[in-house]
Design a protein around this motif. Sequence first.
Motif, PDB file in Angstrom:
ATOM      1  N   LYS A  40       0.837  -1.208   0.000  1.00 30.93           N
ATOM      2  CA  LYS A  40       0.000   0.000   0.000  1.00 30.93           C
ATOM      3  C   LYS A  40       0.869   1.254   0.000  1.00 30.93           C
ATOM      4  CE  LYS A  40      -3.343   2.599   2.750  1.00 30.93           C
ATOM      5  NZ  LYS A  40      -4.220   2.594   3.925  1.00 30.93           N
ATOM      6  N   ASN A  41       1.846   1.297   0.873  1.00 27.18           N
ATOM      7  CA  ASN A  41       2.709   2.474   0.964  1.00 27.18           C
ATOM      8  C   ASN A  41       3.447   2.733  -0.344  1.00 27.18           C
ATOM      9  OD1 ASN A  41       1.879   2.876   3.597  1.00 27.18           O
ATOM     10  ND2 ASN A  41       3.629   1.794   4.479  1.00 27.18           N
ATOM     11  N   TYR A  42       3.867   1.674  -1.023  1.00 27.28           N
ATOM     12  CA  TYR A  42       4.554   1.863  -2.306  1.00 27.28           C
ATOM     13  C   TYR A  42       3.585   2.401  -3.358  1.00 27.28           C
ATOM     14  CZ  TYR A  42       7.896   1.393  -6.027  1.00 27.28           C
ATOM     15  OH  TYR A  42       8.747   1.689  -7.056  1.00 27.28           O
ATOM     16  N   LEU A  43       2.372   1.882  -3.382  1.00 25.54           N
ATOM     17  CA  LEU A  43       1.383   2.410  -4.335  1.00 25.54           C
ATOM     18  C   LEU A  43       1.087   3.885  -4.058  1.00 25.54           C
ATOM     19  CD1 LEU A  43      -1.138  -0.574  -4.626  1.00 25.54           C
ATOM     20  CD2 LEU A  43       0.308   0.349  -6.446  1.00 25.54           C
ATOM     21  N   VAL A  44       1.050   4.268  -2.788  1.00 28.69           N
ATOM     22  CA  VAL A  44       0.809   5.672  -2.431  1.00 28.69           C
ATOM     23  C   VAL A  44       1.953   6.544  -2.939  1.00 28.69           C
ATOM     24  CG1 VAL A  44       0.591   7.281  -0.482  1.00 28.69           C
ATOM     25  CG2 VAL A  44      -0.719   5.148  -0.507  1.00 28.69           C
ATOM     26  N   THR A  45       3.201   6.048  -2.847  1.00 28.80           N
ATOM     27  CA  THR A  45       4.333   6.829  -3.369  1.00 28.80           C
ATOM     28  C   THR A  45       4.253   6.985  -4.883  1.00 28.80           C
ATOM     29  OG1 THR A  45       5.843   4.957  -3.663  1.00 28.80           O
ATOM     30  CG2 THR A  45       5.862   6.067  -1.506  1.00 28.80           C
ATOM     31  N   LEU A  46       3.527   6.084  -5.551  1.00 31.65           N
ATOM     32  CA  LEU A  46       3.352   6.166  -7.008  1.00 31.65           C
ATOM     33  C   LEU A  46       2.149   7.034  -7.391  1.00 31.65           C
ATOM     34  CD1 LEU A  46       4.089   2.447  -7.987  1.00 31.65           C
ATOM     35  CD2 LEU A  46       5.614   4.425  -8.198  1.00 31.65           C
ATOM     36  N   GLY A  47       1.472   7.602  -6.398  1.00 31.24           N
ATOM     37  CA  GLY A  47       0.386   8.530  -6.692  1.00 31.24           C
ATOM     38  C   GLY A  47      -1.016   7.997  -6.481  1.00 31.24           C
ATOM     39  N   VAL A  48      -1.162   6.770  -6.012  1.00 33.90           N
ATOM     40  CA  VAL A  48      -2.491   6.221  -5.752  1.00 33.90           C
ATOM     41  C   VAL A  48      -2.974   6.771  -4.410  1.00 33.90           C
ATOM     42  CG1 VAL A  48      -3.860   4.127  -5.435  1.00 33.90           C
ATOM     43  CG2 VAL A  48      -1.947   4.130  -7.048  1.00 33.90           C
ATOM     44  N   ASP A  49      -4.188   7.300  -4.391  1.00 31.92           N
ATOM     45  CA  ASP A  49      -4.760   7.864  -3.159  1.00 31.92           C
ATOM     46  C   ASP A  49      -4.913   6.763  -2.109  1.00 31.92           C
ATOM     47  OD1 ASP A  49      -6.142   9.264  -1.214  1.00 31.92           O
ATOM     48  OD2 ASP A  49      -7.918   9.625  -2.445  1.00 31.92           O
ATOM     49  N   ALA A  50      -4.380   7.001  -0.923  1.00 35.60           N
ATOM     50  CA  ALA A  50      -4.432   6.012   0.160  1.00 35.60           C
ATOM     51  C   ALA A  50      -5.868   5.664   0.545  1.00 35.60           C
ATOM     52  CB  ALA A  50      -3.672   6.519   1.376  1.00 35.60           C
ATOM     53  N   ALA A  51      -6.797   6.585   0.340  1.00 37.15           N
ATOM     54  CA  ALA A  51      -8.199   6.332   0.687  1.00 37.15           C
ATOM     55  C   ALA A  51      -8.822   5.267  -0.214  1.00 37.15           C
ATOM     56  CB  ALA A  51      -9.000   7.625   0.601  1.00 37.15           C
ATOM     57  N   ARG A  52      -8.215   4.985  -1.342  1.00 35.30           N
ATOM     58  CA  ARG A  52      -8.721   3.961  -2.263  1.00 35.30           C
ATOM     59  C   ARG A  52      -8.225   2.564  -1.911  1.00 35.30           C
ATOM     60  NH1 ARG A  52      -6.918   5.770  -8.048  1.00 35.30           N
ATOM     61  NH2 ARG A  52      -8.094   3.903  -8.607  1.00 35.30           N
ATOM     62  N   ILE A  53      -7.342   2.465  -0.933  1.00 37.79           N
ATOM     63  CA  ILE A  53      -6.681   1.185  -0.626  1.00 37.79           C
ATOM     64  C   ILE A  53      -7.010   0.759   0.800  1.00 37.79           C
ATOM     65  CG2 ILE A  53      -4.490  -0.041  -0.523  1.00 37.79           C
ATOM     66  CD1 ILE A  53      -3.307   2.239  -2.259  1.00 37.79           C
ATOM     67  N   THR A  54      -7.528  -0.457   0.937  1.00 41.72           N
ATOM     68  CA  THR A  54      -7.681  -1.063   2.255  1.00 41.72           C
ATOM     69  C   THR A  54      -6.729  -2.255   2.326  1.00 41.72           C
ATOM     70  OG1 THR A  54      -9.501  -2.464   1.491  1.00 41.72           O
ATOM     71  CG2 THR A  54     -10.095  -0.378   2.531  1.00 41.72           C
ATOM     72  N   THR A  55      -6.375  -2.629   3.529  1.00 40.43           N
ATOM     73  CA  THR A  55      -5.493  -3.778   3.707  1.00 40.43           C
ATOM     74  C   THR A  55      -6.143  -4.777   4.644  1.00 40.43           C
ATOM     75  OG1 THR A  55      -4.327  -2.761   5.566  1.00 40.43           O
ATOM     76  CG2 THR A  55      -3.384  -2.411   3.367  1.00 40.43           C
ATOM     77  N   VAL A  56      -5.781  -6.025   4.449  1.00 38.49           N
ATOM     78  CA  VAL A  56      -6.243  -7.098   5.325  1.00 38.49           C
ATOM     79  C   VAL A  56      -5.135  -8.152   5.375  1.00 38.49           C
ATOM     80  CG1 VAL A  56      -7.427  -8.377   3.477  1.00 38.49           C
ATOM     81  CG2 VAL A  56      -8.135  -8.692   5.850  1.00 38.49           C
ATOM     82  N   SER A  57      -4.970  -8.770   6.521  1.00 40.71           N
ATOM     83  CA  SER A  57      -4.005  -9.855   6.659  1.00 40.71           C
ATOM     84  C   SER A  57      -4.752 -11.158   6.887  1.00 40.71           C
ATOM     85  CB  SER A  57      -3.061  -9.597   7.830  1.00 40.71           C
ATOM     86  OG  SER A  57      -2.206 -10.717   8.004  1.00 40.71           O
ATOM     87  N   TYR A  58      -4.392 -12.156   6.106  1.00 43.18           N
ATOM     88  CA  TYR A  58      -4.941 -13.494   6.309  1.00 43.18           C
ATOM     89  C   TYR A  58      -3.915 -14.423   6.948  1.00 43.18           C
ATOM     90  CZ  TYR A  58      -8.901 -12.032   3.497  1.00 43.18           C
ATOM     91  OH  TYR A  58     -10.004 -11.371   3.021  1.00 43.18           O
ATOM     92  N   GLY A  59      -2.712 -13.903   7.193  1.00 39.17           N
ATOM     93  CA  GLY A  59      -1.680 -14.744   7.795  1.00 39.17           C
ATOM     94  C   GLY A  59      -1.465 -16.000   6.973  1.00 39.17           C
ATOM     95  N   LYS A  60      -1.532 -17.135   7.647  1.00 40.08           N
ATOM     96  CA  LYS A  60      -1.333 -18.415   6.950  1.00 40.08           C
ATOM     97  C   LYS A  60      -2.663 -19.111   6.648  1.00 40.08           C
ATOM     98  CE  LYS A  60      -0.378 -20.808  11.334  1.00 40.08           C
ATOM     99  NZ  LYS A  60       0.606 -21.646  12.032  1.00 40.08           N
ATOM    100  N   GLU A  61      -3.779 -18.412   6.825  1.00 36.77           N
ATOM    101  CA  GLU A  61      -5.102 -19.030   6.740  1.00 36.77           C
ATOM    102  C   GLU A  61      -5.586 -19.311   5.313  1.00 36.77           C
ATOM    103  OE1 GLU A  61      -6.413 -20.062   9.591  1.00 36.77           O
ATOM    104  OE2 GLU A  61      -4.712 -19.133  10.586  1.00 36.77           O
ATOM    105  N   ARG A  62      -5.038 -18.649   4.306  1.00 35.89           N
ATOM    106  CA  ARG A  62      -5.494 -18.836   2.924  1.00 35.89           C
ATOM    107  C   ARG A  62      -4.307 -19.109   2.000  1.00 35.89           C
ATOM    108  NH1 ARG A  62     -10.296 -14.471   1.749  1.00 35.89           N
ATOM    109  NH2 ARG A  62     -11.621 -15.075   3.495  1.00 35.89           N
ATOM    110  N   PRO A  63      -3.741 -20.298   2.081  1.00 30.05           N
ATOM    111  CA  PRO A  63      -2.572 -20.591   1.243  1.00 30.05           C
ATOM    112  C   PRO A  63      -2.928 -20.681  -0.240  1.00 30.05           C
ATOM    113  CG  PRO A  63      -3.309 -22.571   2.379  1.00 30.05           C
ATOM    114  CD  PRO A  63      -4.128 -21.435   2.915  1.00 30.05           C
ATOM    115  N   ALA A  64      -2.020 -20.203  -1.081  1.00 25.87           N
ATOM    116  CA  ALA A  64      -2.190 -20.333  -2.534  1.00 25.87           C
ATOM    117  C   ALA A  64      -1.738 -21.718  -2.986  1.00 25.87           C
ATOM    118  CB  ALA A  64      -1.382 -19.257  -3.254  1.00 25.87           C
ATOM    119  N   ALA A  65      -0.778 -22.280  -2.274  1.00 25.18           N
ATOM    120  CA  ALA A  65      -0.247 -23.605  -2.615  1.00 25.18           C
ATOM    121  C   ALA A  65      -0.243 -24.456  -1.353  1.00 25.18           C
ATOM    122  CB  ALA A  65       1.166 -23.474  -3.169  1.00 25.18           C
ATOM    123  N   LEU A  66      -0.744 -25.669  -1.494  1.00 23.60           N
ATOM    124  CA  LEU A  66      -0.729 -26.604  -0.373  1.00 23.60           C
ATOM    125  C   LEU A  66       0.562 -27.403  -0.431  1.00 23.60           C
ATOM    126  CD1 LEU A  66      -4.420 -27.855  -0.492  1.00 23.60           C
ATOM    127  CD2 LEU A  66      -3.435 -26.100   0.971  1.00 23.60           C
ATOM    128  N   GLY A  67       1.149 -27.608   0.700  1.00 24.21           N
ATOM    129  CA  GLY A  67       2.391 -28.367   0.753  1.00 24.21           C
ATOM    130  C   GLY A  67       3.304 -27.791   1.802  1.00 24.21           C
TER     131      GLY A  67
END
Length: 169
Positions: free
Chosen positions: A124-151
């Motif tokens: 998010k912070n990098y996108l803001v430095t590129l000119g994207v309004d911070a109000a347009r960006i939300t963040t969420v953490s899923y930790g290890k709960e939603r793996p893209a790859a099992l193994g």
Amino acid sequence: MKTNLALAAILAAGLAVSGCSKKAPKVLPPDPGGSVSTETPGANQGPVPGSQADFAATMMGQDTILFDTDKYNIDSADQTALAAQAQWLAKYPAKRITLEGHCDERGTREYNLALGERRANAAKNYLVTLGVDAARITTVSYGKERPAALGSDEDSWAKNRRAVTVTLD
């Protein structure tokens, strides 16, 4: 009383007649306008501009950035992907996004939730430095709960240490 009986008889006859079905004609009349297209207008024109499908097609895999073990720094490959995302977001200034932070299965739940949050915030912070309004960006953490790859191997872990950008409608 006779009128009630007569009315009931008329209603019964009407219901009996309405229940009869018509037979389909043996030969259908010719189509007056030639052949009719069964395609939906715009069906072969690709995804709707500004949609999640459009974002995914435009990004061609750059909707996800990957991290090293226990890290949340933005490297040069991540910068390239985030720059492409910023360009797409500049094209659709009303579009909002969520940055999802993810981790591999190692570590405690609490540690991985915190690390996933740092990864999402770094993107998010990098996108803001590129000119994207911070109000347009939300963040969420899923930790290890939603793996893209099992193994439980390095290849799977590497795919799970990521931040994913998802557009909101």
